[in-house]
Design an enzyme around this catalytic site. Structure first.
Site, PDB file in Angstrom:
ATOM      1  N   ALA A   1      19.244  26.718  42.951  1.00  0.00           N
ATOM      2  CA  ALA A   1      20.497  26.619  42.187  1.00  0.00           C
ATOM      3  C   ALA A   1      21.659  27.347  42.865  1.00  0.00           C
ATOM      4  O   ALA A   1      22.605  26.705  43.315  1.00  0.00           O
ATOM      5  CB  ALA A   1      20.277  27.147  40.768  1.00  0.00           C
TER       6      ALA A   1
ATOM      7  N   ILE B   1      32.277  45.803  38.289  1.00  0.00           N
ATOM      8  CA  ILE B   1      33.105  44.996  37.385  1.00  0.00           C
ATOM      9  C   ILE B   1      34.581  45.263  37.682  1.00  0.00           C
ATOM     10  O   ILE B   1      35.009  46.419  37.755  1.00  0.00           O
ATOM     11  CB  ILE B   1      32.728  45.286  35.909  1.00  0.00           C
ATOM     12  CG1 ILE B   1      31.304  44.753  35.664  1.00  0.00           C
ATOM     13  CG2 ILE B   1      33.728  44.646  34.947  1.00  0.00           C
ATOM     14  CD1 ILE B   1      30.781  44.942  34.259  1.00  0.00           C
TER      15      ILE B   1
ATOM     16  N   GLY C   1      23.205  39.303  50.577  1.00  0.00           N
ATOM     17  CA  GLY C   1      24.161  38.314  51.062  1.00  0.00           C
ATOM     18  C   GLY C   1      23.594  36.927  51.300  1.00  0.00           C
ATOM     19  O   GLY C   1      24.140  36.175  52.110  1.00  0.00           O
TER      20      GLY C   1
ATOM     21  N   HIS D   1      26.325  33.708  38.833  1.00  0.00           N
ATOM     22  CA  HIS D   1      25.447  34.513  37.972  1.00  0.00           C
ATOM     23  C   HIS D   1      24.081  33.822  37.896  1.00  0.00           C
ATOM     24  O   HIS D   1      24.027  32.596  37.702  1.00  0.00           O
ATOM     25  CB  HIS D   1      26.068  34.655  36.582  1.00  0.00           C
ATOM     26  CG  HIS D   1      25.227  35.510  35.683  1.00  0.00           C
ATOM     27  ND1 HIS D   1      25.223  36.890  35.790  1.00  0.00           N
ATOM     28  CD2 HIS D   1      24.323  35.187  34.731  1.00  0.00           C
ATOM     29  CE1 HIS D   1      24.348  37.375  34.910  1.00  0.00           C
ATOM     30  NE2 HIS D   1      23.798  36.365  34.251  1.00  0.00           N
TER      31      HIS D   1
END
Ligand code: GAR
Length: 203
Positions: free
Chosen positions: A182, A95, A14, A112
């Site tokens: 990022a 998914i 998390g 991602h």
């Protein structure tokens, strides 16, 4: 001011959830508010982060349901009960079906840990992504935030940020750098962008 209700779906540590919580506190996220955390793993440290920040959380375990559809229905019920407008997948390792995605069209975003279209799609998740990047020998990697559609990691790209691969990197070291340089920056930024769009376009 009215805000968009955000749910964050998690499976693990998390750190991206934490980045969103911190961004809401610091005002980077101002058009939405995290109202619900859903985990498909009862041991996820992300649940502790939700608790520490007084955010409602719910554990939904696949093994407690007879089918994928019933498992997803339990998630959908929790989302509806909380009046969720925007779903952020932050390390959610399951998914979602086309049916689920269809119900929240352009209202689900995912982070991602690579520069899509590299090292993405089915089977590329978590450390595996960084192992593949190092194995291939790329010198630059990064992270992507994108809309979720029926193609795994195939939805429209919202934000990307590049990160240098360094001599001697292990998958773990690279993962930490990609998160810090990022993911933890662009996920809150993209969350604010999309929440703001929802506020201005109506629900
Ligand atoms: C993050 O690196 C996220 O990008 C990745 O899992 C990690 C979760 O970390 N997600 C995927 O690989 C999805 N395909 P976190 O629980 O500390 O946010």
């Amino acid at each position: 001011m009215e805000k968009v209700n955000i749910a964050v779906l998690v499976s693990g540590g998390g750190t991206n959830l934490q980045a969103i919580i911190d961004a809401e506190k610091s005002g980077i996220i101002k058009s939405g508010s995290v109202k619900l955390v859903i985990s498909n793993n009862s041991k996820a440290y992300a649940l502790e982060r939700a608790k520490q920040n007084d955010i409602e959380s719910k554990v939904v375990l696949r093994r407690e349901y007879g089918s994928d559809a019933e498992f997803e229905n339990a998630i959908l019920q929790a989302l509806e009960a909380a009046g969720i407008d925007l779903i952020v997948l932050a390390g959610f390792m399951s998914i979602l079906s086309p049916d689920f995605i269809g119900r929240y069209r352009d209202r689900i975003i995912n982070v991602h840990p690579s520069l899509i279209p590299s090292f993405c799609g089915k089977g590329f998740y978590g450390l595996k992504v960084h192992e593949a990047a190092l194995h291939y020998g790329v010198k630059v990697t990064g992270a992507t935030v994108h809309f979720v559609n029926e193609v795994p990691d195939g939805g429209r790209i919202i934000l990307q940020k590049a990160v240098e691969v360094e001599e001697g990197d292990t998958p773990e070291i690279l993962q930490k750098r990609v998160m810090a340089q990022a993911e933890h920056i662009i996920l809150p930024q993209a969350t604010e962008m999309i929440a703001r769009n929802i506020l201005f376009s109506g629900r």
